[in-house]
Design an enzyme around this catalytic site. Structure first.
Site, PDB file in Angstrom:
ATOM      1  N   ASP A 255     -21.120  -4.454  -7.787  1.00  0.00           N
ATOM      2  CA  ASP A 255     -20.140  -4.406  -8.866  1.00  0.00           C
ATOM      3  C   ASP A 255     -20.237  -3.105  -9.659  1.00  0.00           C
ATOM      4  OD1 ASP A 255     -18.016  -5.350 -10.309  1.00  0.00           O
ATOM      5  OD2 ASP A 255     -19.224  -6.548 -11.688  1.00  0.00           O
TER       6      ASP A 255
ATOM      7  N   ARG B 194     -18.887   4.153 -10.024  1.00  0.00           N
ATOM      8  CA  ARG B 194     -19.687   5.382 -10.059  1.00  0.00           C
ATOM      9  C   ARG B 194     -19.916   5.936  -8.664  1.00  0.00           C
ATOM     10  NH1 ARG B 194     -24.409   2.258 -13.064  1.00  0.00           N
ATOM     11  NH2 ARG B 194     -22.504   1.299 -13.852  1.00  0.00           N
TER      12      ARG B 194
ATOM     13  N   GLU C 268     -19.492  -0.178  -8.486  1.00  0.00           N
ATOM     14  CA  GLU C 268     -18.884   0.597  -7.402  1.00  0.00           C
ATOM     15  C   GLU C 268     -18.139   1.829  -7.895  1.00  0.00           C
ATOM     16  OE1 GLU C 268     -15.468  -0.849  -9.214  1.00  0.00           O
ATOM     17  OE2 GLU C 268     -17.334  -1.905  -8.847  1.00  0.00           O
TER      18      GLU C 268
ATOM     19  N   ASP D 219      -8.646  -1.728 -13.339  1.00  0.00           N
ATOM     20  CA  ASP D 219      -9.832  -0.946 -13.004  1.00  0.00           C
ATOM     21  C   ASP D 219      -9.473   0.407 -12.390  1.00  0.00           C
ATOM     22  OD1 ASP D 219     -12.556  -0.901 -13.360  1.00  0.00           O
ATOM     23  OD2 ASP D 219     -13.018  -1.640 -11.362  1.00  0.00           O
TER      24      ASP D 219
ATOM     25  N   LYS E  42     -17.679 -11.159  -9.201  1.00  0.00           N
ATOM     26  CA  LYS E  42     -17.450 -11.480 -10.602  1.00  0.00           C
ATOM     27  C   LYS E  42     -17.042 -12.946 -10.731  1.00  0.00           C
ATOM     28  CE  LYS E  42     -15.503  -6.899 -11.756  1.00  0.00           C
ATOM     29  NZ  LYS E  42     -16.434  -6.452 -12.796  1.00  0.00           N
TER      30      LYS E  42
ATOM     31  N   LYS F 164     -11.211   7.372 -11.522  1.00  0.00           N
ATOM     32  CA  LYS F 164     -11.600   6.164 -10.792  1.00  0.00           C
ATOM     33  C   LYS F 164     -10.358   5.314 -10.540  1.00  0.00           C
ATOM     34  CE  LYS F 164     -13.976   1.731 -11.525  1.00  0.00           C
ATOM     35  NZ  LYS F 164     -14.702   0.903 -12.524  1.00  0.00           N
TER      36      LYS F 164
ATOM     37  N   ASP G 250     -10.946  -5.023  -8.538  1.00  0.00           N
ATOM     38  CA  ASP G 250     -12.395  -5.114  -8.376  1.00  0.00           C
ATOM     39  C   ASP G 250     -12.842  -6.565  -8.423  1.00  0.00           C
ATOM     40  OD1 ASP G 250     -15.095  -4.661  -8.243  1.00  0.00           O
ATOM     41  OD2 ASP G 250     -15.294  -4.040 -10.341  1.00  0.00           O
TER      42      ASP G 250
END
Length: 461
Positions: free
Chosen positions: A311, A315, A313, A252, A241, A229, A234
């Site tokens: 949020d 996956r 995202e 991230d 957030k 990933k 993010d």
């Protein structure tokens, strides 16, 4: 990358002994010292507690010997990586480890890891303690692992203004091509057609999304595919957030950094595998082209996904990359991601969970994790929770509609996209040290990759 502070061959300079002492052996160890040294150690209150350090002078006023406490042999929190603290606290010079109660290989690796400094944005500190490697330590192997861990740490520590999707992919490309890998980068219209969820997640950013794809090794060897990933930053998307939630979001892309570092170890060691690495690199930003709660996205696999939260995202981009990985039916697929806060709530920052249905692989990995002190904890693909991903309008949702078992639910979502691979293992890592450790400072961290490398080396060297 920080220059490693380890020396393989004897040097033409004084070597200061570092006497490692467990608390139960303090009296015997002190008896080997001169009366002056014993009194000096006593005046410093040295009791051989874990991490305690005393510098004993020589006749010329220099450092003649170092006493280093290992703590009690049966202490529940005792770590063989404790000697990494020496690299952080000893003054400039060359040292060697003496005594009992420590693993010379792990101690040497810890010293190399503990010396890491992220100094890209400030003047580097001068001077550094160096370690003369013991005969039992393989300098080439320690260098391979330590430099790969540094590679991951550096990538994670670079702020998002200097490391977007393109820069992350460029770092991966440069590293992979250095080992003769064949590299391609998918972007633009090809990404939109072939990897629609990666494209959708990155659509709001001015920095375009992409997929880094490289392959290395003999095609006749077992296929091992690593998927990372790579969310360069993010915001949470339209489900934005809070400010505190964004402070560490430069990390991230920690899953991608760790996957690339593991690939570096594998290629540098020349393991007999057909390695493929897939990094989905995006920025989850906010603009008029952002994907929305309630949107339904079509995945590469053909499954439709209803967005319950923008949020969640990571996956989504992993799912498209995993679908590609699965098409080759590899021997092993590994995914790594800074995926859920639920994993941290359950196990904390130091103990990443991994999910795998292969009993043999999981048992071997647990043994490797213990052997190299790279802690992991196996969690279940708990199938009864699979129904929590149900959607009334799509094949599945990207989140559950309750607050329970967030890490398990995320792993179950990813598992929907892997069918042909013989073994699939997913790692929900934190990729960060919230405070300084003996083996490294606060900041980006490699997790699970030393254990995975140890296992793959045992199987495919």
């Amino acid at each position: 990358m920080t220059r490693l502070p380890i020396v393989q061959a004897p040097a033409d300079e004084p070597v200061v002994p570092v006497q490692c002492i467990r608390t139960g052996e303090l009296e015997r160890a002190l008896a080997t010292l001169s009366e002056q040294d014993r009194r000096f150690a006593a005046a410093q209150g040295f009791k051989a507690k874990a991490g305690a350090l005393v510098l004993l002078p020589d006749r010329d006023g220099g450092i003649g010997r170092v006493l280093f406490g290992l703590g009690a042999a049966d202490a529940p929190d005792r770590t063989p990586l404790l000697p990494g603290r020496l690299a952080q606290e000893l003054p400039d010079g060359l040292y060697r480890l003496e005594g009992e109660g420590f693993d010379p290989v792990l101690a040497s690796l810890a010293f190399a890891l503990g010396a890491y400094r992220f100094e890209r944005y400030r003047k580097p500190k001068e001077g550094k303690a160096r370690l003369l490697l013991p005969q039992a330590a393989d300098g080439e192997e320690i260098t391979r692992i330590a430099e790969s861990v540094q590679f991951a740490r550096d990538l994670i520590n670079i702020p998002a203004n200097d490391l977007g999707p393109a820069e992350l992919a460029a770092a991966g490309r440069e590293m992979a091509e250095g080992y003769g890998a064949s590299v391609s980068i998918v972007s633009g219209e090809a990404l939109e057609k072939g990897y629609p969820m990666i494209a959708a997640v990155g659509a709001a950013s001015e920095r375009p999304p992409l997929l880094l794809d490289f392959a290395w090794g003999d095609e006749r060897h077992p296929k091992v595919t690593l998927v990372g990933k790579g969310v360069a930053f993010d915001t949470g998307g339209l489900d934005i957030k809070g400010a505190s939630g964004m402070l560490l979001m430069k990390k991230d892309m920690g899953g991608a950094a760790n996957v690339l570092a593991l690939a570096r170890m594998i290629m540098d060691a020349g393991l007999k595998v057909r390695l493929r690495v897939l990094v989905a690199a995006v920025e989850n930003a906010i603009s008029g082209s952002a994907f929305r709660p309630g949107d339904i996205l079509r995945s590469r696999k053909g499954l439709t996904v209803e967005i319950g939260n923008t949020d969640a995202e990571g996956r989504l981009i992993l799912a498209d990359a995993l679908a590609l990985a699965d098409e080759e039916a590899p021997e092993l697929v590994v995914s790594m991601a800074t995926l859920t806060g639920a994993a941290r709530v359950a196990l904390g920052p130091d103990l990443p969970p991994f999910y795998c249905d292969d009993e043999g692989f999981s048992a071997d990995l647990a043994r490797s994790a213990a052997a190299v002190h790279d802690p992991l904890w196996r969690m279940p693909f708990w199938r009864p929770y699979d129904s929590w991903l149900a959607s009334k309008t799509a094949d599945l949702g990207n989140i559950s509609h309750n607050s329970h078992a967030g890490s398990i639910v995320a792993a179950l979502f990813l598992d929907r996209f892997v069918e042909k691979a013989k073994t699939y293992a997913h790692f929900d890592i934190f990729a960060w040290n919230p405070s300084a450790r003996p083996y490294g400072p606060e900041g980006g961290e490699a997790q699970a990759i030393r254990a995975l490398y140890h296992l793959l080396r045992a199987r495919h060297s």
